[in-house]
Structure formats: C-alpha cells, structure tokens
Enzyme design. Structure first.
Site, PDB file in Angstrom:
ATOM      1  N   TYR A  32     -13.582  19.730 -14.410  1.00  0.00           N
ATOM      2  CA  TYR A  32     -13.979  18.347 -14.618  1.00  0.00           C
ATOM      3  C   TYR A  32     -15.157  18.034 -13.667  1.00  0.00           C
ATOM      4  O   TYR A  32     -15.093  18.403 -12.479  1.00  0.00           O
ATOM      5  CB  TYR A  32     -12.777  17.437 -14.328  1.00  0.00           C
ATOM      6  N   LYS A  37      -5.707   9.345 -18.789  1.00  0.00           N
ATOM      7  CA  LYS A  37      -5.881  10.019 -20.075  1.00  0.00           C
ATOM      8  C   LYS A  37      -4.591   9.941 -20.904  1.00  0.00           C
ATOM      9  O   LYS A  37      -4.189   8.863 -21.267  1.00  0.00           O
ATOM     10  CB  LYS A  37      -6.358  11.458 -19.836  1.00  0.00           C
ATOM     11  N   ARG A  81       0.854  -1.197   0.000  1.00  0.00           N
ATOM     12  CA  ARG A  81       0.000   0.000   0.000  1.00  0.00           C
ATOM     13  C   ARG A  81       0.887   1.243   0.000  1.00  0.00           C
ATOM     14  O   ARG A  81       0.611   2.227  -0.680  1.00  0.00           O
ATOM     15  CB  ARG A  81      -0.956   0.013   1.203  1.00  0.00           C
TER      16      ARG A  81
END
Ligand SMILES: *Cc1c(COP(=O)(O)O)cnc(C)c1O
Length: 401
Positions: free
Chosen positions: A120, A217, A68
């Site tokens: 966004y 993206k 993690r």
C-alpha cells in the site's frame, strides 16, 4: 493498563452465554463484544459520547478513566474485531496508518524490518519518509518466494511486515511459510489483512503474531469511516501496543466506533457478495479485447493461486487490469467514463470503485519503483461492490467500448 471491571453485568450477550471462542464467524460478527446496555437494556451498544468518567475516590472507577485510553463503544468494537481474527486482544486506531504508526514505534533506531515490494502506498511512505528518518532500516523484497527472506536477516532484524493479497498487484504471500521463518528467528510477523478481511483469511491462525487492518475498507464496508485496527493473541505485544495507543493517542471516537460495529454485522454477507461479483467481473474481463493483463488470485493460472486456495476462504472482489495499447491519456479517458463504478481512492465498500494506482493510491511511490512490480500507467484497480452484477458488467462493457 485500564481493565474493564464492569463485566460481571446481568445482561450477557450470546457471545458471553455460549463463549465467544465457540461461536462461528457470522454469529461473532453480530454479537461478539456486545451485550445489552446494563443501565437501560438497549440492545445496540450506545455511543458513549464522553471524554471522561466518574471516579468514586481516585482510582475507584468502573474501568474507564479517559477516552483516549478506553471508551465502552470502542471497547465493544475492539472485542468484536479481535473475535473475528480469532484473537484475544484488539485495538482500534483513528486510521489504518495510525495503527501502522503504533506498530513501528515499538522498534528502536538500528532495528531492521523486512517487507514486501508491492505495498500500500501509504505504508511505503511512512516506512521510507518517516521511520527511516528515525534510524529504522527497511528491506523491500519479493515475499511471494519466502526463501528470499533469509538473506536479509541479521542480528538487527526485528520484524517482517507483509501484505497479502498485495495492493494493487494481487500477489499472494504464503503466510504459513513466512511464519515458519519468523518463528525460528524470533522475529515479529505482522500481516496487513485489509484486502482479504477476516472473513477470507485469519493470519494469526497461520502463525502471524499481529494482524493490521485498514478498517476503513471491508470491515466498515460503507465508505463512511476512516479507522484502523491491530489484533493479536500475544499479551506482551498487546501491552506494548496499548501503551503506544494511549501515549500517542491515535484512537477513534465513539461515533465512528458505532458506525463500524453496525457495518461489521453484515461483513460475512457483504464478503460473499463481493466474492461472487468479483468472480463474474474477473471472468468477463479476462477475455475482453481491451484487456492486456488481469490480476485476480481466483484464476488457476494466477502464479500464487495454490497459496491463495490454501490460506483464503474465497478470492475476493479486488481485481487489477492492464489496458491494452492505452497511454496515460487513454487510461484517464476510460477511467472517467464509468457510470456505475465510481472513480475514487479506497476499496471494500458496498459500492464499486475504480482507481488509477499510479496517480492515486500509489502516487507516493517513485515511478521506477512502482513500475518494477507492475504498477504501470495503464493499470486500473477495481473494487467490485455488491450491486446487481448485470449493471456492473454493462458498465464495464460501455466504458471499455
Ligand atoms: C487503505 C489501506 C491502508 C491504510 O489505511 P487507512 O485507513 O487509509 O489509514 C493500509 N493498508 C492497505 C492495504 C490499505 O488498503
């Protein structure tokens, strides 16, 4: 914080032989953060599919304790992304929103954030529906005129969060001018650099404190991974964010980190092609009789063109259009009639996508709010991919016919 104690290995990469800060963009995209695997010589960073690491005696380990917090595949990617933003520190998150969440958690109830009015949709949602409930106040203002900011600064203001180019209106915010204001008021400036990618724009070089990416993206570039990133040169901020990353746990696994490391090697090649195709598509659409308005920062008459020219190395492949005399039904009909462009959310992959912001990516913003900035029902957003330009133009021609 866990430090990688294993970096005096005998298989240095070009970025270690030359010094990553002296390398140019494409070389960093291919080499930064990576070196042949010390145990086998594997040139590509292996997918370290492990949650935990051997310790000789408690605390005596090779710099990795639990995935993690740290994983070697992810570390290679983080160092590579940091290098591309000219930063020392990088953190990868399991999504762009996971990265945004970690940034906001560095704030406390009563703190205020100044942000843009064309954001966004998911950023607007997490600000208004999650962090507003924890007592953080957000001001949504027009940042294309940085002078608007001062009126909203008070003793509780801690951060300015900006996006440029904005999604989907393609407004450009002058990062340097905003940074001058945040610096003189000791505020943290965060830039969501997703639309530009580090190839076209480096906000930290322009005075920002922190860069956020939806790696999903352009950076990953193949529409097959969801990931986010934070990059900074500020050690204190990095430590605070690393704490959130490890404590809250929105960290990505090694398989996804590997896919992004692979995708990033062609970031510069893809971005050149996106810019070239974007320019040709914009030129074709500009004079098309079915187009009422077109938003692309490369046009000389775009209201923020001069700022785009100053701070970006290209204008990218994101274009928004307003269809002439089209109601919602006609807009839906046209958006469903493409054969090469795919109707889908997201952007920045090698394939061309078309999106209807009002019902898709920006569906979580109330109609009155989105229409105020121009996200009307007949607005479509194109993510121009790297296919043959003739096929893209043919497709636009037939869909708009
Ligand atoms: C997609 C996107 C995000 C959110 O990132 P995810 O990876 O989808 O969580 C944030 N900002 C912008 C500009 C985006 O396009």
């Amino acid at each position: 914080m866990t430090e990688n104690k294993n970096n005096n290995i005998s298989t240095p990469s070009p970025s270690e032989r030359v010094g990553v800060r002296q390398l140019r963009f494409a070389t960093k995209a291919i080499h930064a953060g990576q070196h042949p695997d010390p145990t086998t010589g594997a040139v590509m960073t292996p997918i370290y599919q492990t949650s935990t690491y051997w310790q000789k005696t408690p605390g005596d380990n090779k710099g990795y304790e639990y995935s993690r917090g740290t994983n070697p595949t992810r570390k290679a990617l983080e160092d590579c992304m940091a290098a591309l933003e000219n930063c020392k520190y990088g953190l990868a998150f399991s999504s762009g929103m996971g990265a945004t969440d970690a940034v906001m958690k560095t704030l406390k109830p009563g703190d205020e954030v100044i942000t843009g009015n064309d954001l966004y949709g998911g950023s607007y949602r997490i600000f208004t529906k999650v962090f507003a409930n924890y007592g953080i106040k957000f001001h949504f203002i027009d940042l294309t005129n940085p002078e608007n900011i001062s009126a909203f600064i008070n003793e509780n203001t801690k951060m300015v969060w900006l996006e440029t180019p904005t999604n989907p209106m393609m407004q450009i915010v002058d990062i340097e001018s905003v940074a001058a204001i945040t610096k003189s008021n000791s505020l943290t400036l965060v830039v969501d650099n997703t639309f530009a990618s580090p190839y076209l724009q480096n906000p930290v070089d322009l005075g920002a404190d922190l860069v956020m990416h939806s790696v999903t993206k352009y950076i990953a570039g193949h529409s097959d991974v969801v990931m986010g990133a934070l990059l900074t040169n500020n050690e204190a901020l990095y430590k605070q964010l690393w704490f959130m990353y490890n404590a809250c746990g929105a960290t990505p696994g090694p398989q996804d980190s590997f896919l992004v490391l692979r995708g990033i090697k062609t970031l510069h090649l893809r971005m050149m092609a996106h810019c070239e195709n974007g320019e040709k598509v914009a030129a074709f659409l500009r004079n098309h009789p079915k187009i009422e308005k077109i938003y692309w920062p490369g046009f000389i008459d775009h209201p923020n063109h001069e700022v785009a020219k100053k701070q970006m190395r290209g204008f990218g492949g994101m274009i928004s259009i307003v269809l002439k005399d089209a109601d919602l039904a006609e807009t839906f009909r046209i958006s469903g009639s493409f054969k090469v462009f795919t109707l889908a959310e997201s952007l920045g992959g090698v394939e061309s996508l078309i999106n209807h912001p009002a019902s898709m990516t920006h569906g979580s913003i109330p109609k009155e709010e989105r229409e105020k900035v121009g996200v009307v029902d007949n607005l479509l957003r194109l993510s121009v991919g790297v296919e043959d330009i003739e096929d893209l133009i043919d497709d636009l021609r037939q869909a708009l016919a």
